[in-house]
Design an enzyme around this catalytic site. Structure first.
Site, PDB file in Angstrom:
ATOM      1  N   HIS A  79       0.854  -1.185   0.000  1.00 20.25           N
ATOM      2  CA  HIS A  79       0.000   0.000   0.000  1.00 20.25           C
ATOM      3  C   HIS A  79       0.893   1.238   0.000  1.00 20.25           C
ATOM      4  O   HIS A  79       0.937   2.007   0.944  1.00 20.25           O
ATOM      5  CB  HIS A  79      -0.965  -0.012   1.181  1.00 20.25           C
ATOM      6  CG  HIS A  79      -2.308  -0.562   0.814  1.00 20.25           C
ATOM      7  ND1 HIS A  79      -3.079   0.009  -0.179  1.00 20.25           N
ATOM      8  CD2 HIS A  79      -3.010  -1.620   1.273  1.00 20.25           C
ATOM      9  CE1 HIS A  79      -4.203  -0.674  -0.306  1.00 20.25           C
ATOM     10  NE2 HIS A  79      -4.185  -1.675   0.544  1.00 20.25           N
ATOM     11  N   ASP A  84      -4.922   2.358   1.629  1.00 21.97           N
ATOM     12  CA  ASP A  84      -5.540   1.672   2.769  1.00 21.97           C
ATOM     13  C   ASP A  84      -6.072   2.696   3.780  1.00 21.97           C
ATOM     14  O   ASP A  84      -7.094   2.474   4.428  1.00 21.97           O
ATOM     15  CB  ASP A  84      -4.571   0.678   3.424  1.00 21.97           C
ATOM     16  CG  ASP A  84      -3.190   1.260   3.681  1.00 21.97           C
ATOM     17  OD1 ASP A  84      -2.862   2.332   3.118  1.00 21.97           O
ATOM     18  OD2 ASP A  84      -2.424   0.645   4.443  1.00 21.97           O
ATOM     19  N   TYR A 279      -5.958   9.967 -17.594  1.00 19.15           N
ATOM     20  CA  TYR A 279      -6.968  10.700 -16.827  1.00 19.15           C
ATOM     21  C   TYR A 279      -6.997  12.174 -17.206  1.00 19.15           C
ATOM     22  O   TYR A 279      -5.954  12.777 -17.434  1.00 19.15           O
ATOM     23  CB  TYR A 279      -6.673  10.573 -15.326  1.00 19.15           C
ATOM     24  CG  TYR A 279      -6.751   9.152 -14.808  1.00 19.15           C
ATOM     25  CD1 TYR A 279      -7.476   8.187 -15.488  1.00 19.15           C
ATOM     26  CD2 TYR A 279      -6.114   8.791 -13.633  1.00 19.15           C
ATOM     27  CE1 TYR A 279      -7.557   6.889 -15.018  1.00 19.15           C
ATOM     28  CE2 TYR A 279      -6.178   7.489 -13.149  1.00 19.15           C
ATOM     29  CZ  TYR A 279      -6.905   6.547 -13.845  1.00 19.15           C
ATOM     30  OH  TYR A 279      -6.979   5.267 -13.372  1.00 19.15           O
ATOM     31  N   GLU A 356      -0.197   7.997  11.249  1.00 16.31           N
ATOM     32  CA  GLU A 356      -1.533   7.538  11.624  1.00 16.31           C
ATOM     33  C   GLU A 356      -2.403   8.679  12.164  1.00 16.31           C
ATOM     34  O   GLU A 356      -3.618   8.555  12.212  1.00 16.31           O
ATOM     35  CB  GLU A 356      -1.417   6.381  12.621  1.00 16.31           C
ATOM     36  CG  GLU A 356      -0.801   5.175  11.920  1.00 16.31           C
ATOM     37  CD  GLU A 356      -0.794   3.908  12.762  1.00 16.31           C
ATOM     38  OE1 GLU A 356      -1.552   3.842  13.742  1.00 16.31           O
ATOM     39  OE2 GLU A 356      -0.023   3.004  12.419  1.00 16.31           O
TER      40      GLU A 356
END
Ligand SMILES: [Zn+2]
Length: 378
Positions: A79, A84, A279, A356
């Site tokens: 990841h 995630d 894109y 985090e």
């Protein structure tokens, strides 16, 4: 690059974890057919329009070297872009909103999206009806992306208009005629033509495009020949082409092709240009960026929001969503504690780590955007 079947299987994001996580929330859940996508509708306590929150979920073919205790258990799959955290953030936003269902004047569409890393997943989900999943077209859409460097953890950044570039790719084949390296006049050597094209594309970028609406061309791959004294029949170049406005995005292929054809013709050779649209430009609605800025400052303080001066030259398929409905795409700083945002490993690096702390900010911002937009009415 050729990926093994196991790696491909691992990269095809498995939706089981998010289905399990949102199961207790009393949502209307359906899964996609083209991809392992999940669309969940959270019905508000009061009538009103619908808004969309999106979290993309791809991993990358990278051998993880982050040193994290939760390092990927699948060899060669990581990841590395923090998606995630996007899935966790969208689940978190769903929990916050489910707890505040009575305050919700309308519905929230949760878009768990695979296939962002080059596979046009958002476009496929639009084709499967994600924008109308609540029964009416969503009035706004929001997404954010964590960044393992450049922004301190928790800082939210965005800008009105162009937030991210359009990214195309091009394969140029120069067709010559092979021969002996000692007698190039009897052959038609594609190698110097290819070399001239590489340089001419850089001149094209600076001479044919506005410096304030720029184009980036990077020839990342060049291939010709087998050994020093053989003139090959062909030379191949592969490049990524980035642009920052729809107007420029539209005209780049024609101008690039003109340069390639002209140089090949000047030397009596020909070239073929295989231009592949990627894109489009990710373009934010000014009013929705203002809303995001106000909400972030209100929740986390004046310093928590950065009005970004420039777009990023990365690209995103959330661009397809923002072509259809108003909305905003936000950057969320996730530089690990103790690291310098200027030098920390960037997204896609095998050493990328994500703070985090940002896991608390992302869901709060997404939930606040949904609540605030729905409070405004249709
Ligand atoms: Zn990403």
């Amino acid at each position: 690059m050729t990926l093994s079947a196991e790696t491909l299987a691992a990269l095809r994001s498995d939706a089981a974890a998010q289905l399990e996580a949102i199961a207790p929330l009393d949502l209307e859940v359906r899964t996609g057919t083209a991809l392992s996508s999940v669309v969940a509708v959270l019905r508000g306590g009061r009538p009103g329009p619908a808004v969309l929150l999106r979290g993309d979920m791809d991993a990358l073919p990278v051998a993880e070297d982050s040193g994290e205790p939760f390092t990927s258990e699948r060899a060669g799959v990581m990841h590395a872009c923090g998606h995630d955290l996007h899935v966790a953030g969208l689940v978190g936003a769903a929990r916050l909103l489910a707890d505040r269902r009575d305050q919700l004047a309308g519905d929230v569409v949760l878009m768990f999206q695979p296939g962002e890393e080059g596979d046009h997943g958002a476009r496929l989900m639009i084709e499967e009806g994600v924008l109308d999943a609540a029964g009416s077209r969503v009035v706004a859409a929001y997404a954010l992306h964590v960044l393992s460097s450049t922004l301190p953890a928790g800082l939210v950044a965005s800008r009105p208009g162009t937030a991210l570039a359009a990214a195309d790719s091009v394969v140029v084949t120069v067709h010559g005629r092979g021969g002996h390296g000692s007698m190039p006049h009897l052959a038609a050597d594609p190698v110097p033509v290819a070399a001239e094209i590489v340089l001419a594309l850089q001149a094209m970028v600076t001479r044919q495009f506005d410096v304030f609406d720029p184009v980036v061309v990077t020839v990342g791959r060049i291939e010709a020949g087998t050994t020093d004294n053989i003139i090959p029949a062909t030379a191949v170049l592969e490049a990524t082409v980035r642009s920052f406005s729809e107007a420029t995005h539209r005209v780049v292929p024609e101008r690039l092709t003109r340069v390639v054809d002209g140089i090949a013709a000047a030397h009596g050779l020909t070239a073929t240009v295989d231009y592949r649209r990627g894109y489009p430009v990710t373009s934010n609605t000014a009013a929705e960026v203002d809303r995001a800025g106000d909400l972030v400052r209100g929740m986390f303080g004046e310093q928590a929001y950065l009005a970004a001066a420039q777009p990023l030259s990365g690209a995103e398929d959330f661009s397809y969503v923002l072509q259809e409905v108003p909305g905003a795409y936000l950057g969320l700083g996730a530089t690990p504690p103790g690291e310098d945002p200027a030098t920390a490993a960037y997204n896609h690096s095998a050493r990328a780590r994500f703070a985090e702390e940002s896991l608390a900010v992302g869901p709060a911002v997404l939930a606040a955007l949904a609540l605030d937009r729905l409070a405004q009415g249709a």
